[in-house]
Design a protein around this motif. Sequence first.
Motif, PDB file in Angstrom:
ATOM      1  N   LYS A 145       0.848  -1.201   0.000  1.00  0.00           N
ATOM      2  CA  LYS A 145       0.000   0.000   0.000  1.00  0.00           C
ATOM      3  C   LYS A 145       0.882   1.250   0.000  1.00  0.00           C
ATOM      4  CE  LYS A 145      -3.679  -1.506   3.231  1.00  0.00           C
ATOM      5  NZ  LYS A 145      -3.514  -2.883   3.346  1.00  0.00           N
ATOM      6  N   GLN A 146       1.936   1.206   0.810  1.00  0.00           N
ATOM      7  CA  GLN A 146       2.817   2.372   0.906  1.00  0.00           C
ATOM      8  C   GLN A 146       3.539   2.612  -0.422  1.00  0.00           C
ATOM      9  OE1 GLN A 146       2.173   4.402   2.779  1.00  0.00           O
ATOM     10  NE2 GLN A 146       3.737   5.284   4.045  1.00  0.00           N
ATOM     11  N   ARG A 147       3.880   1.526  -1.120  1.00  0.00           N
ATOM     12  CA  ARG A 147       4.492   1.662  -2.445  1.00  0.00           C
ATOM     13  C   ARG A 147       3.531   2.366  -3.409  1.00  0.00           C
ATOM     14  NH1 ARG A 147       9.039  -1.525  -3.519  1.00  0.00           N
ATOM     15  NH2 ARG A 147       9.517  -2.973  -1.852  1.00  0.00           N
ATOM     16  N   VAL A 148       2.244   2.002  -3.321  1.00  0.00           N
ATOM     17  CA  VAL A 148       1.254   2.639  -4.210  1.00  0.00           C
ATOM     18  C   VAL A 148       1.130   4.126  -3.860  1.00  0.00           C
ATOM     19  CG1 VAL A 148      -1.153   2.652  -4.986  1.00  0.00           C
ATOM     20  CG2 VAL A 148      -0.008   0.473  -4.527  1.00  0.00           C
ATOM     21  N   GLY A 149       1.180   4.440  -2.569  1.00  0.00           N
ATOM     22  CA  GLY A 149       1.144   5.851  -2.143  1.00  0.00           C
ATOM     23  C   GLY A 149       2.316   6.631  -2.727  1.00  0.00           C
ATOM     24  N   ILE A 150       3.488   5.996  -2.764  1.00  0.00           N
ATOM     25  CA  ILE A 150       4.679   6.656  -3.338  1.00  0.00           C
ATOM     26  C   ILE A 150       4.522   6.786  -4.856  1.00  0.00           C
ATOM     27  CG2 ILE A 150       7.183   6.425  -3.706  1.00  0.00           C
ATOM     28  CD1 ILE A 150       7.255   5.052  -0.892  1.00  0.00           C
ATOM     29  N   ALA A 151       3.998   5.734  -5.504  1.00  0.00           N
ATOM     30  CA  ALA A 151       3.769   5.794  -6.961  1.00  0.00           C
ATOM     31  C   ALA A 151       2.799   6.931  -7.294  1.00  0.00           C
ATOM     32  CB  ALA A 151       3.211   4.468  -7.472  1.00  0.00           C
ATOM     33  N   ARG A 152       1.763   7.066  -6.483  1.00  0.00           N
ATOM     34  CA  ARG A 152       0.772   8.130  -6.712  1.00  0.00           C
ATOM     35  C   ARG A 152       1.443   9.504  -6.609  1.00  0.00           C
ATOM     36  NH1 ARG A 152      -3.982   8.257  -2.494  1.00  0.00           N
ATOM     37  NH2 ARG A 152      -2.171   8.646  -1.185  1.00  0.00           N
ATOM     38  N   ALA A 153       2.296   9.673  -5.598  1.00  0.00           N
ATOM     39  CA  ALA A 153       3.003  10.951  -5.443  1.00  0.00           C
ATOM     40  C   ALA A 153       3.942  11.188  -6.625  1.00  0.00           C
ATOM     41  CB  ALA A 153       3.786  10.953  -4.130  1.00  0.00           C
ATOM     42  N   LEU A 154       4.693  10.156  -7.040  1.00  0.00           N
ATOM     43  CA  LEU A 154       5.639  10.305  -8.156  1.00  0.00           C
ATOM     44  C   LEU A 154       4.927  10.618  -9.466  1.00  0.00           C
ATOM     45  CD1 LEU A 154       7.996   7.267  -7.444  1.00  0.00           C
ATOM     46  CD2 LEU A 154       8.625   9.678  -7.264  1.00  0.00           C
ATOM     47  N   SER A 155       3.711  10.064  -9.614  1.00  0.00           N
ATOM     48  CA  SER A 155       2.990  10.221 -10.883  1.00  0.00           C
ATOM     49  C   SER A 155       2.616  11.687 -11.141  1.00  0.00           C
ATOM     50  CB  SER A 155       1.721   9.368 -10.890  1.00  0.00           C
ATOM     51  OG  SER A 155       0.742   9.937 -10.040  1.00  0.00           O
ATOM     52  N   MET A 156       2.645  12.514 -10.086  1.00  0.00           N
ATOM     53  CA  MET A 156       2.324  13.932 -10.241  1.00  0.00           C
ATOM     54  C   MET A 156       3.541  14.707 -10.754  1.00  0.00           C
ATOM     55  SD  MET A 156       0.329  14.087  -6.621  1.00  0.00           S
ATOM     56  CE  MET A 156      -0.164  15.801  -6.623  1.00  0.00           C
ATOM     57  N   GLN A 157       4.648  14.007 -10.952  1.00  0.00           N
ATOM     58  CA  GLN A 157       5.920  14.623 -11.358  1.00  0.00           C
ATOM     59  C   GLN A 157       6.251  15.815 -10.472  1.00  0.00           C
ATOM     60  OE1 GLN A 157       5.792  15.233 -15.672  1.00  0.00           O
ATOM     61  NE2 GLN A 157       7.670  14.073 -15.822  1.00  0.00           N
ATOM     62  N   PRO A 158       6.250  15.611  -9.151  1.00  0.00           N
ATOM     63  CA  PRO A 158       6.455  16.752  -8.260  1.00  0.00           C
ATOM     64  C   PRO A 158       7.908  17.201  -8.269  1.00  0.00           C
ATOM     65  CG  PRO A 158       6.466  14.732  -7.001  1.00  0.00           C
ATOM     66  CD  PRO A 158       6.156  14.345  -8.420  1.00  0.00           C
ATOM     67  N   GLU A 159       8.109  18.483  -8.062  1.00  0.00           N
ATOM     68  CA  GLU A 159       9.479  18.983  -7.901  1.00  0.00           C
ATOM     69  C   GLU A 159       9.983  18.617  -6.519  1.00  0.00           C
ATOM     70  OE1 GLU A 159       9.764  23.178  -8.892  1.00  0.00           O
ATOM     71  OE2 GLU A 159       8.005  22.901 -10.159  1.00  0.00           O
ATOM     72  N   VAL A 160       9.047  18.542  -5.558  1.00  0.00           N
ATOM     73  CA  VAL A 160       9.413  18.246  -4.171  1.00  0.00           C
ATOM     74  C   VAL A 160       8.514  17.135  -3.644  1.00  0.00           C
ATOM     75  CG1 VAL A 160       9.669  19.203  -1.841  1.00  0.00           C
ATOM     76  CG2 VAL A 160      10.001  20.689  -3.822  1.00  0.00           C
ATOM     77  N   MET A 161       9.132  16.103  -3.056  1.00  0.00           N
ATOM     78  CA  MET A 161       8.380  15.037  -2.390  1.00  0.00           C
ATOM     79  C   MET A 161       8.469  15.294  -0.898  1.00  0.00           C
ATOM     80  SD  MET A 161       7.392  12.038  -4.105  1.00  0.00           S
ATOM     81  CE  MET A 161       8.104  10.544  -3.469  1.00  0.00           C
ATOM     82  N   LEU A 162       7.324  15.391  -0.244  1.00  0.00           N
ATOM     83  CA  LEU A 162       7.270  15.609   1.191  1.00  0.00           C
ATOM     84  C   LEU A 162       6.782  14.315   1.829  1.00  0.00           C
ATOM     85  CD1 LEU A 162       5.507  19.060   0.915  1.00  0.00           C
ATOM     86  CD2 LEU A 162       7.928  18.675   1.435  1.00  0.00           C
TER      87      LEU A 162
END
Length: 264
Positions: A145-162
């Motif tokens: 589940k946590q991996r999917v949460g990280i994939a979701r964050a990465l998919s936004m192509q963020p400049e900053v991951m919090l």
Amino acid sequence: MSDVHLELTQVGIEFPTPKGPFRALRDVNLKINQGEFISLIGHSGCGKSTVLNIVAGLYEATEGGVLLDGKEVRTPGPERAVVFQNHSLLPWLSAYENVELAVDQVFKGSKTPAEKKEWIEHNLKLVHMDHAMHKRPDEISGGMKQRVGIARALSMQPEVMLMDEPFGALDALTRAHLQDSLMEIQKDLNNTVIMITHDVDEAVLLSDRIVMMTNGPAATIGEILHVDLPHPRDRLALADDPQYNHYRSEVLRFLYEKQRKVEH
């Protein structure tokens, strides 16, 4: 390293309480470069999550402010993606659909259906979840589940991951795998990461700098430790590395001698 990417200047915040204003943070100053991995560490109640929430735009600082690429941050935005300790996935959607929600929000109209599908699958592959993309959260483990949460964050192509203790609820082995995934992803994407952790080894393993917070109320940055260990980092090789152990003991000394938590 390029110019300053994210800058916190004289950040302070007060929260109203029935007993009057509570000062959570004061005079937080921090300059972060593009591609840097920063850990925030300190005892519970030292304002780590408050700092993260101000950068995320979820709280507004009472004094001072945050600049991202020279622009003031006041509200949440897709260029700053947040990963919480509990994955916060929607239980009725599959892993794929949970990532799709974020992609639709950020890339609405700019990707064809085929490009969108490819992008969602690409981000699930990055966290090694492509084999389970059509499973719902209740069909997969906590680490998945946590991996999917990280994939979701990465998919936004963020400049900053919090990341707010993203691996805090996981068992040691799952945690180690996810730390390795995160190191791999960050090397490839070179995005800026700010991560809250209580785990000294995690902080030393992952970070370029460890920002150690003083105890609250009115918490601020006590010390900043530069972790000058070459990348990629290998946890087994580092276990016997005197430099690694020196950094580790510096953080422990700060937490348990200089900022010993007074229990009431």
